[in-house]
Design a protein around this motif. Structure first.
Motif, short mmCIF file in Angstrom:
data_model
loop_
_atom_site.label_atom_id
_atom_site.label_comp_id
_atom_site.label_asym_id
_atom_site.label_seq_id
_atom_site.Cartn_x
_atom_site.Cartn_y
_atom_site.Cartn_z
N PHE A 40 43.61 48.18 41.93
CA PHE A 40 44.74 47.07 41.56
C PHE A 40 45.20 46.35 42.58
CE2 PHE A 40 44.92 50.27 38.16
CZ PHE A 40 45.21 49.65 37.13
N LEU A 41 44.31 46.14 43.69
CA LEU A 41 44.42 44.92 44.72
C LEU A 41 44.33 43.73 43.86
CD1 LEU A 41 44.74 44.25 47.73
CD2 LEU A 41 42.22 44.67 47.81
N MET A 42 45.08 42.83 44.26
CA MET A 42 44.70 41.56 43.67
C MET A 42 43.85 40.47 44.48
SD MET A 42 48.87 40.76 42.44
CE MET A 42 48.50 39.53 41.10
N HIS A 43 43.12 39.67 43.79
CA HIS A 43 42.41 38.84 44.45
C HIS A 43 43.10 37.69 44.99
CE1 HIS A 43 38.62 40.62 42.37
NE2 HIS A 43 39.46 40.52 41.32
N ARG A 44 42.91 37.07 46.17
CA ARG A 44 43.83 35.95 46.85
C ARG A 44 42.79 34.87 46.75
NH1 ARG A 44 44.81 36.52 53.01
NH2 ARG A 44 42.43 36.08 53.19
N THR A 45 43.32 33.73 46.23
CA THR A 45 42.60 32.29 46.15
C THR A 45 42.19 31.80 47.39
OG1 THR A 45 44.67 31.26 46.07
CG2 THR A 45 43.87 32.00 44.05
N PRO A 46 41.14 31.00 47.50
CA PRO A 46 40.69 30.57 48.79
C PRO A 46 41.78 29.62 49.56
CG PRO A 46 39.15 30.11 46.86
CD PRO A 46 40.08 30.72 46.43
N ASP A 47 42.65 29.08 48.83
CA ASP A 47 43.74 28.45 49.79
C ASP A 47 44.93 29.31 50.19
OD1 ASP A 47 45.20 29.19 47.51
OD2 ASP A 47 45.54 27.03 46.76
N GLN A 48 44.61 30.49 49.83
CA GLN A 48 45.34 31.45 50.37
C GLN A 48 47.06 31.64 50.05
OE1 GLN A 48 45.20 32.50 54.53
NE2 GLN A 48 42.81 32.41 54.45
N PRO A 68 44.96 36.57 27.95
CA PRO A 68 44.00 35.80 27.38
C PRO A 68 43.27 36.58 26.17
CG PRO A 68 43.21 37.34 29.08
CD PRO A 68 44.81 37.29 29.28
N ASP A 69 43.84 37.67 25.94
CA ASP A 69 43.53 38.42 24.55
C ASP A 69 44.71 39.55 24.27
OD1 ASP A 69 42.39 40.98 25.64
OD2 ASP A 69 40.95 39.57 26.64
N ALA A 70 44.31 40.36 23.09
CA ALA A 70 45.33 41.30 22.75
C ALA A 70 45.19 42.58 23.75
CB ALA A 70 45.10 41.61 21.32
N GLN A 71 44.42 42.71 24.56
CA GLN A 71 44.09 43.86 25.26
C GLN A 71 44.26 43.92 26.63
OE1 GLN A 71 41.14 45.79 22.87
NE2 GLN A 71 42.48 47.54 22.56
N SER A 72 44.40 42.57 27.22
CA SER A 72 44.42 42.27 28.66
C SER A 72 45.36 41.14 29.10
CB SER A 72 42.92 41.83 29.06
OG SER A 72 42.91 40.26 28.52
N ALA A 73 45.69 41.43 30.32
CA ALA A 73 46.59 40.21 30.91
C ALA A 73 46.01 39.92 32.39
CB ALA A 73 48.04 41.08 30.96
N ILE A 74 46.31 38.79 32.60
CA ILE A 74 46.16 37.86 33.98
C ILE A 74 47.48 38.11 34.89
CG2 ILE A 74 44.94 36.40 35.47
CD1 ILE A 74 42.99 35.99 33.28
N ARG A 124 47.81 31.94 46.57
CA ARG A 124 48.01 32.81 45.17
C ARG A 124 47.36 34.09 45.17
NH1 ARG A 124 49.24 27.84 43.63
NH2 ARG A 124 51.27 27.30 42.28
N PHE A 125 47.71 35.26 44.53
CA PHE A 125 46.94 36.43 44.19
C PHE A 125 47.20 36.44 42.61
CE2 PHE A 125 48.82 36.74 48.45
CZ PHE A 125 47.76 37.28 49.17
N TRP A 126 45.90 37.10 42.21
CA TRP A 126 45.58 37.15 40.81
C TRP A 126 45.10 38.52 40.49
CZ3 TRP A 126 40.92 37.35 37.99
CH2 TRP A 126 40.19 36.83 38.75
N LEU A 127 45.19 39.18 39.24
CA LEU A 127 44.36 40.26 38.87
C LEU A 127 44.38 40.35 37.28
CD1 LEU A 127 43.03 42.85 39.81
CD2 LEU A 127 45.19 44.12 39.22
#
Length: 331
Positions: A287-295, A255-261, A297-300
């Motif tokens: 660094f535990l990833m979030h889980r999407t409501p549909d279970q 999303p920008d020069a100093q971060s990543a999703i 995907r995981f993202w951080l």
């Protein structure tokens, strides 16, 4: 390697594999075998990699020991036979229901032919079919190990089988420990005593009452001797389930020069941690990833990255399996 605005992230096979203990792949009688003991090993072919599950032919143990002379924790010594050699003393007896028994007698040291001046640390096993085409190993295809103990006071944590657990709020965690001859065992959570016993065995259930990381320890005492063991558990917080940020795709997003999703497609999985050089290759609750409501995907989102620096990382799925990102173009 994905590149954008001079930020680099890649996944490596470095240290890849499965984190696990023996679990119930094998059980040992006595629980605390010394090098002078006769030992019975029960192999459960329905556990571990299940390579011999349902097999009804002859099963042999390819086995040796880890000693004080071993160069690494997986450097087998005093292996009793070559891979294809079917020794009678290495043949297991079927107990039915995928259970197999191996007798190590008259004692460990004699069975393996280890000189008296060499310290035996562990027994090492791979179980195989008569022709070697099928193999029974630990989860992830790893060798199976059983500790060999010094005489005296010892403690083993039977449950949980992992040193780190990720759990739901209000979940019960069974704890079982056994000792070789203590006069008391104490269980602590975050430094507060939860339970004690005057016997050689302790059983207790810890309730996961508050979100965050918790430290648990067990101490066994015999006179002025003491031994201990410990584990940790992380209770998921209210922010564990979250929708994906808008516009992101599976893999690495910048999303920008100093971060990543980071986004991982992992349906039917419970939780995922990101581990890497920035976590010391250890589990970090941050660094535990979030889980999407549909279970599915995981993202951080990882912030404060240094432009131009390469970051090596992996995904740790369900506290057990390390995997690489299938979308990474550098491994």
């Amino acid at each position: 390697m994905f590149t954008r605005k001079s930020v680099f992230l890649c996944l490596a096979y470095l240290l890849s594999g499965v984190w696990c203990l023996n679990g119930q792949v094998i059980t040992c009688d006595p629980v605390f075998p010394t090098d002078s003991d006769s030992v019975t090993i029960i192999f459960n072919a329905n556990e571990g990699n299940r390579g011999l599950a349902g097999y009804s032919g002859s099963v042999y143990a390819h086995t040796g020991v880890i000693t004080s002379q071993s160069s690494t924790g997986s450097d087998w010594r005093y292996v009793i036979a070559s891979w294809s050699q079917n020794l009678d003393k290495a043949k297991l007896t079927s107990l039915g229901n995928d259970l197999w028994e191996l007798k190590i007698k008259p004692n460990i040291r004699s069975f393996y032919g280890v000189p008296a001046n060499v310290k035996i640390l562990k027994l090492a096993f791979v179980f195989r079919s008569q022709d070697g085409s099928r193999q029974g190993k630990d989860a992830g295809g790893l060798d199976i190990f059983q500790n060999v103990y010094e005489p005296g006071l010892n403690l083993v944590l039977l449950e949980p089988s992992s040193k780190f657990l990720t759990v739901e709020p209000q979940q019960l965690i069974p704890v079982r420990a056994s000792t070789s001859g203590s006069d008391s065992i104490l269980l602590y959570k975050d430094g507060i005593k939860l339970a004690s016993t005057q016997t050689r065995d302790l059983s207790y259930s810890i309730e996961t009452d508050s979100a965050g990381l918790h430290h648990d320890s067990l101490m066994a005492y015999l006179g002025n001797q003491q031994v201990g063991d410990s584990f940790q558990f992380y209770v998921k917080g209210d922010d564990f389930t979250q929708e994906l940020p808008p516009g992101v795709k599976d893999g690495i997003n910048y999303p920008d020069a100093q971060s990543a999703i980071l986004v991982l497609f992992a349906p039917e999985k419970d939780h995922v941690f990101v581990i890497g050089g920035f976590t010391g290759w250890k589990i970090d609750p941050a660094f535990l990833m979030h889980r999407t409501p549909d279970q599915k995907r995981f993202w951080l989102k990882i912030e404060n990255l240094i432009p131009g620096q390469e970051y090596v990382f992996q995904y740790l799925v369900d506290d057990g399996i390390r995997i690489v990102d299938p979308y990474s173009n550098k491994v």
